[in-house]
Write a protein that holds these residues in place. Structure first.
Motif, PDB file in Angstrom:
ATOM      1  N   VAL A  37       0.839  -1.196   0.000  1.00  0.00           N
ATOM      2  CA  VAL A  37       0.000   0.000   0.000  1.00  0.00           C
ATOM      3  C   VAL A  37       0.879   1.252   0.000  1.00  0.00           C
ATOM      4  N   GLU A  43       2.516   1.824  -3.416  1.00  0.00           N
ATOM      5  CA  GLU A  43       1.491   2.244  -4.371  1.00  0.00           C
ATOM      6  C   GLU A  43       1.163   3.718  -4.179  1.00  0.00           C
ATOM      7  N   ARG A  44       1.032   4.147  -2.933  1.00  0.00           N
ATOM      8  CA  ARG A  44       0.735   5.553  -2.648  1.00  0.00           C
ATOM      9  C   ARG A  44       1.892   6.460  -3.062  1.00  0.00           C
ATOM     10  N   GLU A  98       5.557  10.004   2.907  1.00  0.00           N
ATOM     11  CA  GLU A  98       5.168   9.434   1.622  1.00  0.00           C
ATOM     12  C   GLU A  98       5.632  10.326   0.467  1.00  0.00           C
ATOM     13  N   LYS A 115      -3.466  15.412  -0.773  1.00  0.00           N
ATOM     14  CA  LYS A 115      -4.368  14.423  -0.193  1.00  0.00           C
ATOM     15  C   LYS A 115      -5.463  15.085   0.635  1.00  0.00           C
ATOM     16  N   ASN A 120       2.487  16.686  -1.286  1.00  0.00           N
ATOM     17  CA  ASN A 120       1.707  15.460  -1.097  1.00  0.00           C
ATOM     18  C   ASN A 120       0.697  15.608   0.033  1.00  0.00           C
ATOM     19  N   LEU A 143       1.699   7.031  -6.756  1.00  0.00           N
ATOM     20  CA  LEU A 143       0.680   8.022  -7.109  1.00  0.00           C
ATOM     21  C   LEU A 143       1.179   9.440  -6.819  1.00  0.00           C
ATOM     22  N   ASP A 160       1.920  11.400   5.522  1.00  0.00           N
ATOM     23  CA  ASP A 160       1.805  11.915   4.152  1.00  0.00           C
ATOM     24  C   ASP A 160       3.047  12.699   3.734  1.00  0.00           C
TER      25      ASP A 160
END
Length: 418
Positions: free
Chosen positions: A3, A6-7, A158, A62, A58, A10, A155
């Motif tokens: 996960v 994948e994030r 990420e 979000k 990011n 993106l 975040d």
């Protein structure tokens, strides 16, 4: 694919609306110097000259996708986070307020205004960051604006991990077995990159470069829990953090204290000067941490290996250059400071000057006080072209009967007088 990865993918895709992948450059000079294949991941070449834009973007992306952030955003920063935050606010057309200490250099204020344009307001509050941060927090609570943290949020981590996503596409299979050197301040960048490559099952070794005067990660790893340093040396202002972030440490706690290299601030200055003079690359202190860590490896240890050094930022205020050059000279042993017991008589200065060699230069001469009726204490700075000249000078001083004390490495006295 996890996960998390994948994030990150993106986030990396969304970032292309702002700027292309930052270059991964093989550096011939550092490669020849070390015997390894040295690649520099040039985060100093983002639009705001640091990686901080990634995390701020990011976080906001979000929040806005979830229908929040309508009341705007707020941050507390006097450096790269403020500039990344401002750029992201302008991109999303969202109002943002940046709280900075009153002591923030005008250059940093102007750059933040430039990146944010009409979407940014700057408020100068307090002499210290703690006062500024408290004011930003209070503002967020009363205005309902969302606080964008510099590193301590999933975040943000990420977003910073998109650096690793780019590394995979840029270096591919050559990442296997490579060493990745990561600068550490609050830990967001280090946590993001190391987590992404681990979850991608890429066999890499991680080395963390941290300022010797702000070893929050090293101390926390040694203790097994987050430790807040009682004080830090703020010279490496982009990485001088008293306590590693809570979220980053959840990821980084799996590493050993031996994985951290503590970078002496004066040695770091030599690396900054070297990269400027030889490569024409302007680096801020935090941006040079990973490159400087190469000095901690023996040539035998890394010969033929692939090493990636993440260059985190290039927002250097050239008003600091004299201090950086001074620190570099002291580290290289080319400049020293002495306190001499100087006789109060005609010809004493001439006698002293006669002891100097052709490559020795007095850069400072200052009477401190009259120690006695016939003597005075004098602070003398001497710069030379070869560090071995100081051994010759000391011998001459001793043979001539001069009383003196070398205070170059006496931190307490040097900080008071130099």
């Amino acid at each position: 694919m996890s996960v998390f990865t994948e994030r990150v993918g993106l986030a990396a895709q969304a970032l292309r609306d702002l700027f292309p992948e930052t270059p991964l450059q093989e550096n011939d000079y550092l490669s020849k110097k070390t015997g390894a294949r040295i690649f520099l991941k040039r985060e100093d070449l983002t639009p705001v000259r640091s990686y901080k834009l990634r995390g701020a973007f990011n976080f906001m992306r979000k929040v806005i996708a979830n229908g929040a952030g309508t009341e705007g955003f707020v941050c507390a920063s006097a450096g790269n986070h403020a500039q990344g935050f401002a750029y992201a606010c302008r991109h999303f057309s969202r109002e943002g307020v940046v709280f900075m200490p009153v002591t923030t250099p005008q250059q940093k204020i102007d750059k933040t205004k430039l990146f944010g344009g009409e979407w940014i307001k700057i408020r100068l509050v307090g002499d210290f960051f703690e006062d500024c941060y408290s004011a930003a927090t209070d503002f967020a609570e009363t205005s309902h604006a969302l606080m964008v943290p510099p590193f301590d949020h999933s975040d943000i981590i990420e977003g910073q991990a998109t650096v690793a996503h780019e590394l995979v596409s840029q270096l591919g299979a050559e990442l296997e077995g490579a060493t990745v050197i990561l600068p550490v301040g609050g830990g967001g960048l280090a946590a993001g990159i190391s987590s992404f490559l681990q979850e991608e099952r890429i066999d890499t070794r991680f080395v963390f470069a941290e300022p010797a005067g702000a070893p929050s990660l090293e101390r926390s790893l040694s203790s097994g829990k987050r430790m807040k340093l009682p004080q830090v040396d703020n010279f490496v202002d982009g990485a001088a953090v008293a306590e590693i972030g809570r979220e980053p440490f959840k990821s980084l706690k799996r590493f050993s204290p031996q994985d951290v290299r503590l970078i002496p601030e004066n040695r770091l200055c030599s690396t900054m000067i070297e990269m400027l003079n030889v490569e024409g690359v302007v680096l801020e202190p935090a941006g040079a941490l990973a490159i400087d860590a190469l000095k901690d490896f023996s040539r035998k240890e890394i010969r033929g290996r692939t090493i990636i050094a993440v260059v985190s930022g290039g927002n250097f205020d050239f008003e600091r250059l004299p201090d950086v050059k001074e620190r570099s000279l002291r580290f290289e042993g080319l400049k020293k400071y002495f306190i001499f017991r100087f006789p109060q008589r005609p010809g004493a200065l001439r006698d002293f000057l006669d002891l100097l060699g052709p490559d020795d230069d007095i850069t400072r001469f200052e009477y401190l006080k009259k120690s006695a009726r016939n003597f005075g204490s004098v602070l003398i700075g001497i710069e030379t072209k070869d560090r071995r000249n100081f051994s010759i000078l000391r011998k001459r001083f001793d043979e001539a009967g001069w009383g003196y004390q070398d205070i170059t490495d006496d931190e307490t006295i040097a900080n008071l007088l130099i």
